[in-house]
Write an enzyme that holds these catalytic residues in place. Structure first.
Site, PDB file in Angstrom:
ATOM      1  N   HIS A   1     -51.701  28.881 -13.921  1.00 49.36           N
ATOM      2  CA  HIS A   1     -50.398  28.651 -14.518  1.00 49.36           C
ATOM      3  C   HIS A   1     -50.549  28.032 -15.904  1.00 49.36           C
ATOM      4  O   HIS A   1     -51.447  27.221 -16.128  1.00 49.36           O
ATOM      5  CB  HIS A   1     -49.560  27.723 -13.648  1.00 49.36           C
ATOM      6  CG  HIS A   1     -49.371  28.225 -12.257  1.00 49.36           C
ATOM      7  ND1 HIS A   1     -49.235  27.380 -11.181  1.00 49.36           N
ATOM      8  CD2 HIS A   1     -49.295  29.480 -11.744  1.00 49.36           C
ATOM      9  CE1 HIS A   1     -49.083  28.102 -10.069  1.00 49.36           C
ATOM     10  NE2 HIS A   1     -49.119  29.375 -10.389  1.00 49.36           N
TER      11      HIS A   1
ATOM     12  N   LYS B   1     -52.225  19.092 -19.411  1.00 56.03           N
ATOM     13  CA  LYS B   1     -52.154  18.646 -18.021  1.00 56.03           C
ATOM     14  C   LYS B   1     -53.349  17.735 -17.758  1.00 56.03           C
ATOM     15  O   LYS B   1     -54.461  18.025 -18.204  1.00 56.03           O
ATOM     16  CB  LYS B   1     -52.228  19.825 -17.043  1.00 56.03           C
ATOM     17  CG  LYS B   1     -51.019  20.725 -17.055  1.00 56.03           C
ATOM     18  CD  LYS B   1     -51.158  21.837 -16.023  1.00 56.03           C
ATOM     19  CE  LYS B   1     -49.945  22.733 -16.032  1.00 56.03           C
ATOM     20  NZ  LYS B   1     -50.056  23.812 -15.051  1.00 56.03           N
TER      21      LYS B   1
ATOM     22  N   TYR C   1     -50.276  14.872 -11.539  1.00 55.50           N
ATOM     23  CA  TYR C   1     -50.692  15.281 -12.869  1.00 55.50           C
ATOM     24  C   TYR C   1     -49.571  15.123 -13.898  1.00 55.50           C
ATOM     25  O   TYR C   1     -48.548  15.764 -13.845  1.00 55.50           O
ATOM     26  CB  TYR C   1     -51.270  16.704 -12.878  1.00 55.50           C
ATOM     27  CG  TYR C   1     -50.418  17.818 -12.337  1.00 55.50           C
ATOM     28  CD1 TYR C   1     -49.736  18.672 -13.203  1.00 55.50           C
ATOM     29  CD2 TYR C   1     -50.318  18.045 -10.982  1.00 55.50           C
ATOM     30  CE1 TYR C   1     -48.983  19.720 -12.715  1.00 55.50           C
ATOM     31  CE2 TYR C   1     -49.562  19.088 -10.477  1.00 55.50           C
ATOM     32  CZ  TYR C   1     -48.893  19.921 -11.356  1.00 55.50           C
ATOM     33  OH  TYR C   1     -48.144  20.950 -10.877  1.00 55.50           O
TER      34      TYR C   1
ATOM     35  N   ASP D   1     -48.230  33.962  -7.428  1.00 56.40           N
ATOM     36  CA  ASP D   1     -49.647  34.091  -7.787  1.00 56.40           C
ATOM     37  C   ASP D   1     -50.224  35.442  -7.368  1.00 56.40           C
ATOM     38  O   ASP D   1     -51.000  36.042  -8.106  1.00 56.40           O
ATOM     39  CB  ASP D   1     -50.455  32.938  -7.203  1.00 56.40           C
ATOM     40  CG  ASP D   1     -50.069  31.593  -7.816  1.00 56.40           C
ATOM     41  OD1 ASP D   1     -49.467  31.584  -8.907  1.00 56.40           O
ATOM     42  OD2 ASP D   1     -50.361  30.554  -7.206  1.00 56.40           O
TER      43      ASP D   1
END
Length: 187
Positions: free
Chosen positions: A65, A75, A135, A171
């Protein structure tokens, strides 16, 4: 003095980070994040969101992603429960490591992080049942800028540690890289 060890990887801007806890007989204290320390590796945007991901099944893959500009994001991935095989994929146009990836095991015991800069995609595979991640990110989620690359793409050829299972519809149906993919252009 920084409370972190920042180790560069083979991909420019991707770092493995280790906190330096202060330990005593009661346990330990460590910083999870400090904007001053992270300036050392070029973080110059504010953290705007902290995400929490929980995956129940061992072997599950999430990703790849990323978000296109102007919502490209940094991230900072940390596994707080269980263990994951974490992967950063370089999608930056004109990067010498374009379409290459780096990986690291993150788990609750080693307390390592993976710092993923703008223009790189993120994926992970759970190595234990009930893996959880926290995260921080530097951009808000934007559905219009959200992108995915199929984690089973042979052009990337990630050596997943376990037989891949549990891919979401997003996905499974994500695009494979073809000759028309020129990369992410950052401003």
């Amino acid at each position: 003095m920084s409370r972190f060890i920042f180790t560069p990887t083979a991909i420019s801007g991707v770092y493995i980070i280790e906190p330096k806890p202060i330990k005593d007989s009661r346990g330990y204290y460590e910083r999870y994040f400090c904007v001053e320390d992270f300036k050392e590796i070029g973080l110059n945007k504010p953290i705007v969101q902290i995400n929490h991901s929980k995956t129940l099944v061992k072997g599950c893959i999430r990703g790849f992603h990323y978000q296109n500009p102007p919502y490209a994001e940094v991230k900072i991935i940390r596994c707080i429960k269980g263990a994951i095989f974490d992967v950063a994929l370089d999608l930056r146009k004109n990067s010498p490591t374009f379409l290459q990836y780096v990986s690291v095991e993150l788990n609750e015991e080693n307390s390592k992080y993976l710092y993923i800069p703008e223009g790189c995609a993120h994926a992970f595979q759970t190595l234990t049942e009930e893996s959880e991640l926290l995260y921080p990110v530097t951009a808000f989620y934007s559905p219009e800028h959200d992108r995915s690359i199929n984690p089973l793409d042979k052009k990337i050829n990630v050596d997943w540690r376990l037989t891949p299972i549990g891919l979401s519809d997003k996905d499974k149906n994500a695009a494979f890289i073809d000759n028309s993919f020129k990369g992410v252009e950052l401003s």
